[in-house]
Design an enzyme around this catalytic site. Structure first.
Site, short mmCIF file in Angstrom:
data_model
loop_
_atom_site.label_atom_id
_atom_site.label_comp_id
_atom_site.label_asym_id
_atom_site.label_seq_id
_atom_site.Cartn_x
_atom_site.Cartn_y
_atom_site.Cartn_z
CE LYS A 55 -5.31 2.60 7.57
NZ LYS A 55 -4.31 3.12 6.62
NE ARG B 196 0.55 8.41 5.30
CZ ARG B 196 0.61 7.59 6.33
NH1 ARG B 196 1.65 7.65 7.15
NH2 ARG B 196 -0.35 6.75 6.55
CD GLU C 151 -2.50 1.19 2.77
OE1 GLU C 151 -2.87 0.11 3.26
OE2 GLU C 151 -2.67 2.29 3.33
CB THR D 95 -2.38 8.46 2.80
OG1 THR D 95 -1.61 7.53 3.56
CG2 THR D 95 -2.61 9.68 3.66
C1 3PG Z 1 -1.16 3.95 7.88
O1 3PG Z 1 -1.31 4.96 7.25
O2 3PG Z 1 -1.83 2.97 7.62
C2 3PG Z 1 -0.25 3.96 9.04
O3 3PG Z 1 0.51 5.10 9.08
C3 3PG Z 1 0.62 2.76 9.17
O4 3PG Z 1 0.83 2.67 10.50
P1 3PG Z 1 2.23 2.22 11.12
O5 3PG Z 1 3.29 3.03 10.45
O6 3PG Z 1 2.07 2.55 12.59
O7 3PG Z 1 2.37 0.74 10.87
#
Ligand code: 3PG
Length: 221
Positions: free
Chosen positions: A135, A52, A48, A75
């Site tokens: 999610k 960002r 994924e 995102t």
């Molecule tokens: C996301 O956007 O799904 C999270 O930032 C991932 O979370 P993590 O970096 O704490 O695993």
């Protein structure tokens, strides 16, 4: 989508049995192909790629060319980003919160979308828009597995992809719970590994993550 398949089933087909989704924040497009190859080699052929960074779109485009790798976009906050991601080859869309516009745009592009939820209200919004997979975000900060279990009681048909703060150590308990379709996390694609070009470590952590999923047969309760 065939009339006989639920959205959870359509998404499961895209995930192709993989129950740990690496969440990538990629700063340099040059890391995209070696990263994708490292994930494939580790037996975790999915990513994924989050919107960002400025490198997201072109990274999706390059990774989507790799045989056997399923690349999605994370995102995703707007219909424009849905279209950009789809055009680059994203096979699924993930949004941190609920957006009916993002859902509509993804459906128009014909790709599965998962919206974020941390409360019962957000799950109801997802259900009203026809989404039965959410999610849970940010999973650990909103109570972790206890919250998945509590939310599963009123929503027994919803499948969850908890993401946010999950680690190699905490992933198995989520994966053992039947309402959990998959977990997401960045630990196997951590920014310091990508910055250092340590793709061997990405492969090593991905192999462990892949084995966590296969060692955690889903069970109810
Ligand atoms: C996301 O956007 O799904 C999270 O930032 C991932 O979370 P993590 O970096 O704490 O695993």
């Amino acid at each position: 989508m065939p009339a006989t398949q639920s959205r959870a089933e359509v998404l499961s087909d895209v995930l192709n049995g993989v129950r740990v989704i690496p969440v990538v924040v990629i700063k340099a497009v040059s890391a995209a192909v070696p990263l994708g190859q490292a994930l494939i080699e580790g037996g975790l052929p999915i990513a994924e790629v989050t919107f960002r960074t400025a490198a997201a779109r072109d990274s999706i485009r390059e990774m989507a060319q790799l045989d056997g790798l399923v690349v999605g976009a994370g995102t995703v906050l707007s219909p424009d980003q849905v279209e950009t991601a789809a055009e680059a080859g994203a096979r699924f869309i993930v949004s941190p919160g609920f957006s009916s516009e993002v859902v509509r745009a993804a459906r128009a592009c014909g790709i599965p979308v998962v919206t974020g939820a941390a409360t019962a209200t957000e799950i109801q919004m997802a259900l009203e828009s026809g989404q039965d997979v959410v999610k849970l975000f940010p999973a650990e900060a909103v109570g972790g597995l206890a919250t998945v279990k509590a939310l599963s009681a009123p929503f027994p048909d919803v499948r969850f992809i908890p993401t946010g703060g999950i680690t190699e150590a905490s992933a198995p308990s989520y994966l053992a719970y039947s309402a959990v379709l998959a977990v997401g996390g960045s630990w196997m694609v951590a920014g310091d590994l990508l910055a250092a070009g340590d793709f061997a470590e990405v492969t090593r952590r991905s192999a462990v993550a892949a084995s966590l999923a296969s060692n955690a047969p889903a069970k109810a309760g």
